[in-house]
Write an enzyme that holds these catalytic residues in place. Structure first.
Site, PDB file in Angstrom:
ATOM      1  N   PHE A  74       3.381  -5.707 -16.126  1.00  0.00           N
ATOM      2  CA  PHE A  74       3.471  -4.615 -15.154  1.00  0.00           C
ATOM      3  C   PHE A  74       4.261  -3.438 -15.722  1.00  0.00           C
ATOM      4  O   PHE A  74       3.816  -2.287 -15.665  1.00  0.00           O
ATOM      5  CB  PHE A  74       4.142  -5.130 -13.875  1.00  0.00           C
ATOM      6  CG  PHE A  74       4.279  -4.098 -12.793  1.00  0.00           C
ATOM      7  CD1 PHE A  74       3.274  -3.905 -11.857  1.00  0.00           C
ATOM      8  CD2 PHE A  74       5.426  -3.315 -12.698  1.00  0.00           C
ATOM      9  CE1 PHE A  74       3.406  -2.951 -10.859  1.00  0.00           C
ATOM     10  CE2 PHE A  74       5.558  -2.360 -11.714  1.00  0.00           C
ATOM     11  CZ  PHE A  74       4.552  -2.183 -10.792  1.00  0.00           C
ATOM     12  N   ARG A 134       3.891   0.268   8.930  1.00  0.00           N
ATOM     13  CA  ARG A 134       4.663  -0.960   8.673  1.00  0.00           C
ATOM     14  C   ARG A 134       5.823  -1.109   9.658  1.00  0.00           C
ATOM     15  O   ARG A 134       6.518  -2.128   9.640  1.00  0.00           O
ATOM     16  CB  ARG A 134       5.200  -0.952   7.252  1.00  0.00           C
ATOM     17  CG  ARG A 134       4.120  -0.730   6.206  1.00  0.00           C
ATOM     18  CD  ARG A 134       4.701  -0.410   4.862  1.00  0.00           C
ATOM     19  NE  ARG A 134       3.716   0.181   3.968  1.00  0.00           N
ATOM     20  CZ  ARG A 134       3.390   1.470   3.972  1.00  0.00           C
ATOM     21  NH1 ARG A 134       3.986   2.308   4.802  1.00  0.00           N
ATOM     22  NH2 ARG A 134       2.462   1.923   3.147  1.00  0.00           N
ATOM     23  N   LYS A 184       0.685 -11.353  -1.874  1.00  0.00           N
ATOM     24  CA  LYS A 184       1.375 -10.576  -2.912  1.00  0.00           C
ATOM     25  C   LYS A 184       2.842 -10.357  -2.570  1.00  0.00           C
ATOM     26  O   LYS A 184       3.723 -10.518  -3.411  1.00  0.00           O
ATOM     27  CB  LYS A 184       0.645  -9.248  -3.127  1.00  0.00           C
ATOM     28  CG  LYS A 184       1.120  -8.469  -4.317  1.00  0.00           C
ATOM     29  CD  LYS A 184       2.268  -7.562  -3.947  1.00  0.00           C
ATOM     30  CE  LYS A 184       2.808  -6.845  -5.171  1.00  0.00           C
ATOM     31  NZ  LYS A 184       3.953  -5.984  -4.816  1.00  0.00           N
ATOM     32  N   ASN A 233       0.831  -1.214   0.000  1.00  0.00           N
ATOM     33  CA  ASN A 233       0.000   0.000   0.000  1.00  0.00           C
ATOM     34  C   ASN A 233       0.861   1.258   0.000  1.00  0.00           C
ATOM     35  O   ASN A 233       0.634   2.187   0.761  1.00  0.00           O
ATOM     36  CB  ASN A 233      -0.929  -0.008   1.219  1.00  0.00           C
ATOM     37  CG  ASN A 233      -2.082   0.970   1.074  1.00  0.00           C
ATOM     38  OD1 ASN A 233      -2.513   1.270  -0.035  1.00  0.00           O
ATOM     39  ND2 ASN A 233      -2.568   1.483   2.192  1.00  0.00           N
ATOM     40  N   ARG A 293       8.187   6.520  -2.766  1.00  0.00           N
ATOM     41  CA  ARG A 293       8.334   6.502  -1.305  1.00  0.00           C
ATOM     42  C   ARG A 293       9.116   5.280  -0.844  1.00  0.00           C
ATOM     43  O   ARG A 293       9.919   5.370   0.089  1.00  0.00           O
ATOM     44  CB  ARG A 293       6.962   6.502  -0.628  1.00  0.00           C
ATOM     45  CG  ARG A 293       6.290   7.860  -0.610  1.00  0.00           C
ATOM     46  CD  ARG A 293       5.195   7.909   0.442  1.00  0.00           C
ATOM     47  NE  ARG A 293       5.729   7.926   1.785  1.00  0.00           N
ATOM     48  CZ  ARG A 293       5.444   7.022   2.731  1.00  0.00           C
ATOM     49  NH1 ARG A 293       4.647   6.030   2.470  1.00  0.00           N
ATOM     50  NH2 ARG A 293       5.972   7.118   3.930  1.00  0.00           N
ATOM     51  N   ASP A 341      -1.136  -6.991  -7.829  1.00  0.00           N
ATOM     52  CA  ASP A 341      -1.224  -5.725  -7.101  1.00  0.00           C
ATOM     53  C   ASP A 341      -2.295  -4.850  -7.768  1.00  0.00           C
ATOM     54  O   ASP A 341      -3.009  -5.301  -8.654  1.00  0.00           O
ATOM     55  CB  ASP A 341       0.137  -5.026  -7.078  1.00  0.00           C
ATOM     56  CG  ASP A 341       0.526  -4.532  -8.457  1.00  0.00           C
ATOM     57  OD1 ASP A 341      -0.008  -5.050  -9.446  1.00  0.00           O
ATOM     58  OD2 ASP A 341       1.360  -3.628  -8.559  1.00  0.00           O
ATOM     59  N   GLN A 379       4.300 -11.625 -15.695  1.00  0.00           N
ATOM     60  CA  GLN A 379       3.815 -10.575 -14.803  1.00  0.00           C
ATOM     61  C   GLN A 379       4.678  -9.325 -14.921  1.00  0.00           C
ATOM     62  O   GLN A 379       4.161  -8.208 -14.943  1.00  0.00           O
ATOM     63  CB  GLN A 379       3.804 -11.115 -13.366  1.00  0.00           C
ATOM     64  CG  GLN A 379       2.980 -10.305 -12.398  1.00  0.00           C
ATOM     65  CD  GLN A 379       3.796  -9.207 -11.722  1.00  0.00           C
ATOM     66  OE1 GLN A 379       4.965  -8.973 -12.022  1.00  0.00           O
ATOM     67  NE2 GLN A 379       3.162  -8.520 -10.800  1.00  0.00           N
ATOM     68  N   PRO A 382       2.388 -12.242  -8.820  1.00  0.00           N
ATOM     69  CA  PRO A 382       1.992 -11.217  -7.851  1.00  0.00           C
ATOM     70  C   PRO A 382       0.881 -10.330  -8.423  1.00  0.00           C
ATOM     71  O   PRO A 382       1.025  -9.785  -9.514  1.00  0.00           O
ATOM     72  CB  PRO A 382       3.275 -10.394  -7.648  1.00  0.00           C
ATOM     73  CG  PRO A 382       4.393 -11.272  -8.128  1.00  0.00           C
ATOM     74  CD  PRO A 382       3.798 -12.112  -9.211  1.00  0.00           C
TER      75      PRO A 382
END
Length: 276
Positions: free
Chosen positions: A268, A168, A209, A119, A124, A228, A264, A226
DNA sequence: GCCCAGGCACATG
DNA sequence: CATGTGCATGGG
């Protein structure tokens, strides 16, 4: 052709190797793109400079053996592309990202990176990992190594909040302490994918994930997919279907089989970058 | 200000 | 087992 000499690896342009695709497809966060277009990459306690000289790429490093493995240079990616190019949904993505290689990152570094990724956005994530290494990593002269589990286990939740990890923080504390006190990441390598995933998901902050990402980007397991938020958007756009995350993952996994992890990454990279 | 990001832990039905 | 909700932070 790939040539290893003392201090550098030379990769001719006929090989599947494109630094921009490799670094910016979202699999890794500790790198910097220089204004020249060259890349500095930091992996574990090693570093390398990747540059293009007269059409050939050069990986300049004092540990060529490490980066030969890191960049998965023993694998022929043309064979992989030939194998999946005619499967559904993927032709344009493979064409766009044909220089991608799936890196072989260190277990602990990859695990921590993807716990932080949850998330969160890539800009970041990169910042948090940079501050983490700067604060807790071994001083290697011009750069810092990725922190050891022991170094991370000694820091507290407040520290991880200060470097921007947010909620986290406690996942990082708990996981680092568990690994430092004997949770054996290396032993997961010899497990089959299902068992390996189950073991990783026993760690706080590791769900389906994140586990798939760690299996793909550090354990080299390719029979994972994965899912997302980006993959969900791509799936809905390409199939015009709505379904749950787990159903989506299983569908895409059987669609690409033992090459699901590669598929994937092509999807992506091409779609997230807005190329398609 | 609002929405979103390589989702997850936890509570509840 | 399945679904819903809260969540730190900062970039766009």
């Amino acid at each position: 052709m790939i040539t290893v000499t003392d201090g550098e690896i030379i990769i001719t342009e006929d090989e599947r190797f494109e630094p921009q695709a490799i670094f910016e497809c979202g699999q890794v966060f500790r790198y910097e793109r220089l204004t020249s277009g060259e890349y500095n990459v930091f992996a574990g306690r090693e570093t390398a400079l990747v540059k293009n000289i007269r059409g050939a790429y050069r990986i300049i490093t004092d540990n060529t053996a490490y980066f030969y493995n890191y960049f998965d240079l023993a694998t022929d990616y043309s064979k992989i592309i030939d194998n999946i190019i005619d499967r559904p949904m993927i032709r344009q993505s493979v064409a766009f990202g044909s220089g991608i290689r799936i890196l072989r990152q260190e277990y602990f570094e990859c695990l921590i990176s993807f716990i932080i990724s949850a998330n969160n956005n890539i800009a970041r994530i990169r910042g948090i990992l940079s501050r983490l290494a700067a604060a807790l990593g071994e001083n290697r002269g011009k750069y810092r190594a990725f922190p050891t589990p022991e170094a991370m286990a000694e820091a507290n939740a407040k520290f991880y909040e200060r470097i921007g990890a947010g909620y986290r923080a406690r996942y990082l504390v708990e996981t680092a302490r568990l690994v430092a006190s004997g949770f054996d990441l290396h032993s997961i390598q010899s497990l089959d994918t299902k068992a390996a995933k189950h073991k990783l998901m026993g760690l706080l902050g590791v769900g389906s994930k994140v586990a798939d990402c760690v299996l793909l980007f550090s354990y080299g397991k390719k029979d994972v997919f994965p899912v997302d938020t980006w993959i969900k958007k791509i799936y809905c756009k390409l199939t015009n279907d709505v379904c749950g995350t787990e159903a989506m993952r299983k569908y895409l996994l059987q669609l690409y089989g033992e090459y699901a992890g590669y598929a994937q990454q092509y999807l992506f990279y091409a779609h997230r970058g807005g190329a398609i």
